[in-house]
Structures are given as structure tokens and as C-alpha cells.
Design a protein around this motif. Structure first.
Motif, PDB file in Angstrom:
ATOM      1  N   ALA A   1      54.077  45.805  30.780  1.00 35.14           N
ATOM      2  CA  ALA A   1      54.844  45.351  31.805  1.00 35.14           C
ATOM      3  C   ALA A   1      56.228  44.979  31.666  1.00 35.14           C
ATOM      4  CB  ALA A   1      53.926  44.786  32.940  1.00 35.14           C
TER       5      ALA A   1
ATOM      6  N   ARG B   1      59.856  46.181  32.742  1.00 32.71           N
ATOM      7  CA  ARG B   1      60.825  45.445  33.640  1.00 32.71           C
ATOM      8  C   ARG B   1      62.398  45.222  32.716  1.00 32.71           C
ATOM      9  NH1 ARG B   1      60.125  40.836  37.700  1.00 32.71           N
ATOM     10  NH2 ARG B   1      58.383  42.255  38.087  1.00 32.71           N
TER      11      ARG B   1
ATOM     12  N   LEU C   1      57.966  37.750  34.762  1.00 38.50           N
ATOM     13  CA  LEU C   1      56.497  38.261  35.002  1.00 38.50           C
ATOM     14  C   LEU C   1      55.704  36.892  34.911  1.00 38.50           C
ATOM     15  CD1 LEU C   1      56.290  41.723  33.494  1.00 38.50           C
ATOM     16  CD2 LEU C   1      55.744  41.193  35.605  1.00 38.50           C
TER      17      LEU C   1
END
Lengths: 205, 205
Positions: free
Chosen positions: B39, B43, B26
Motif C-alpha cells: 500500500a 501511494r 498511511l
């Protein structure tokens, strides 16, 4: 248009430059992907329609914003006249530009940041670095090694910029310009006039 | 926890590694600022509370994610035994790692991208590049020029990585590893054993 900040001059070229300045600032601050046309317009104090008028697409705005802050051919003028001192001279002129002109340095760093996150910016920087150094170098070296020589000079200059201004490696950031000219000059000189094998020839290990 | 993607192993070290892998991906894709803890957790297929459990803050997660993909002391082991070939050997080992291991290369590029946009990442990369090269170099050079020598080696290696894998300057990206070893080795060798003035000494122009 009446709310133009930072006292920019009116008229076509003033508006165009204000948009480019705003775009460079935003690309540097938040990256290309997050810098919206609307935000660029707001920062420049212009109507978004004017950006479309001058630049069309966001990609074309990026390409225009990524121009080098100085003409490399002017910066390197005359270097080829003394090939034996070209290494030191290239380092000296690069450092004079960057040390003496924070705006030019910030634009180069912004270009590098954009190049790391956006393929089109990488292509623009590749052309600028390799192409501009190549044009000067081809005045010195006219054989098939010129592109590799120019590319390697670009890698050392780019790495030096990173190390001195972005990473701020203490010994590199704290060195005087002249001690860097003395230290890095011979490495660049090797790329200019040293023994270099053409890049496309595979050598046995 | 049951929806862990990519077949990662269960257990403490598997979960920690899954979080780090997700964070690196990311950070590379959207940058440090935009990569939320939520996030990263999504993931990695873990609950966000686990990230806090393992790493505490986002800054500490970044610091952990920015580890080099290989131990520099292992990579450069033995180089100092033959100072006269250290330049070529350093370039050869760097290229073997990057050419042969796309994952290691992507992590270095991600580190560089983070360094350009985030001061803490710049500090981490500065320490890694300069510190690790410095540790090897101090086996060869023990005087006050060692930090500048190590820093300059870092600038050339970093620039070479940029030029070959990110900007993809044609002559640099297309060259065989051995032709780059032959071309760049002497420049690095200059930084290892050539005449270098200590960085903190101001030289008259």
C-alpha cells in the motif's frame, strides 16, 4: 451465553460489563475502526444481538466504553480545601491511581490511543479531562481563567501519563512517585494559583 | 515509476522522499500494523521492490519515517544562552513551529499516534523527545537532574500538543500563542531552573 469466558457473573449488569470489558480490550488492541461488533461479542462470549440490545450502535458502545476508570470528583475530593498544596496533591493522587492500579492506567492509555485515532473518542476524552479537572478547579478559582487553568493541568497530567507509562522516558518512568510529586507539583501549582492571562485575550508578542 | 502522483521529482532522493511521505500518511491514517509495504508503494507510485531497495524491512521504513519534521537543535538554538527565559522561549518556538506549519504538526501527531500503538515508534519518540530536549538542556544544567528535567519538559510539550491539536480542549486550542507562552512558560521554566530532586532518589512520603 453459556460459553461466557473468564468466569463473568451472569445477569444483566454482568453481561453489560463483560461487553464493555471486551470492547475496551479490543479498542486498545486493534483500534476502534477495526474492532467489529461481532468480535466484541465473541470476546465477551455473548450473542451480537445483545450488544445491540444494550448499546444500540457501535458509536454508543464506544462512548460507554470510554468512561474513566475512576470518578474524578472522588479522586480529587478535598483538594480544593488547601489551594496552596493543590499542585502536589493532584500529582500525588494521579500517580497513586496509575502506579497502583495497572487496569485503571491501561484504560486511560486506551482512551488516549482511541482519542488519537477517532474524533468521537477525542471528544469524550476532552470532556473527561477538562470537565472533571475543571469541576475541582472551579472550587479554587472562580474567574474567567479557570478553563485555561484546568486545560493546562490536563495537558501536564496527560503528558506525564504518556511519558511515564507509554513512552517510558527513562528518568520519568524510573522516578519514584514522591520525586515526581516534588518536581511536577510546582508546575501544576502554577496552573492552579499562579498568574494566568485569560485564554481569549490576544497578547502582543 | 511513470505513474508517480502529486508531481514528485524524479531521481533517487525524490523517490526516497515519496516513499517516506506515503509511509507517514498511511501510518497516520491506518496505523503501522495495517499499512502494508504494497500500500505504501501504491501511494508513492513506485514498485514495491524499490521500498525494499531503499529501506529493507518495514521496521526500518518506520524508523526512517519517524524522523522529526525539524532538527530540534536548530529549533532550540540559542535558548541556552538565556537560561532565565528558557521556559517561555521553548514554548514560543514549539508553538511557532506547530501553529505555523500544519505539516510539521501532523507529523508530530502521527508520531505520537504510532508511539501509542507500536513499541518501536514509542522508542523512536522517546529518543527524539527526551534526547533532543536533553541536548539543549545540558547546555544549561549539567548535574544529575538534567535527564528528569528534560523528560518533564517533554511531557509538558507533548501534553500541550495533544491538548491543542488533537483533543482540542477549547481553552487550550483557542488560546493565542502568546497567552500560552505566558501561561506555560513558567511551568517549563521550573523544569529548567527550579528545584528538582534527582529522579533516582526515593523520597519518603
Amino acid at each position: 451465553m453459556s460459553a461466557r469466558p473468564k468466569g463473568r457473573r451472569p445477569g444483566d449488569s454482568g453481561t453489560r460489563e463483560a461487553i464493555l470489558d471486551a470492547a475496551r480490550e479490543l479498542f486498545a488492541e486493534v483500534g476502534y475502526d477495526r474492532a467489529s461488533m461481532r468480535a466484541v461479542a465473541a470476546r465477551a462470549g455473548v450473542d451480537p444481538a445483545l450488544i445491540h440490545h444494550y448499546f444500540g450502535t457501535k458509536d454508543r458502545l464506544l462512548a460507554s466504553a470510554l468512561q474513566l476508570p475512576v470518578d474524578p470528583e472522588v479522586l480529587l475530593a478535598g483538594v480544593a480545601d488547601h489551594p496552596e498544596r493543590a499542585g502536589a496533591e493532584i500529582v500525588r493522587r494521579g500517580l497513586m491511581l496509575w502506579d497502583g492500579n495497572p487496569e485503571a492506567r491501561d484504560r486511560m492509555v486506551g482512551l488516549m490511543r482511541a482519542a488519537l485515532s477517532h474524533d468521537q473518542a477525542a471528544a469524550a476524552m476532552r470532556d473527561l479531562l477538562a470537565g472533571s479537572v475543571l469541576a475541582t478547579l472551579e472550587l479554587v478559582v472562580r474567574d474567567e481563567t479557570a478553563p485555561l487553568r484546568a486545560g493546562l493541568i490536563g495537558t501536564q497530567l496527560g503528558g506525564l501519563m504518556l511519558g511515564r507509562y507509554v513512552l517510558r522516558i527513562p528518568a520519568v518512568a524510573g522516578a519514584s512517585a514522591e520525586s515526581l510529586v516534588a518536581a511536577v507539583g510546582p508546575a501544576i501549582q502554577h496552573y492552579v494559583t499562579g498568574a494566568i492571562v485569560p485564554a481569549d485575550v490576544d497578547q502582543p508578542a
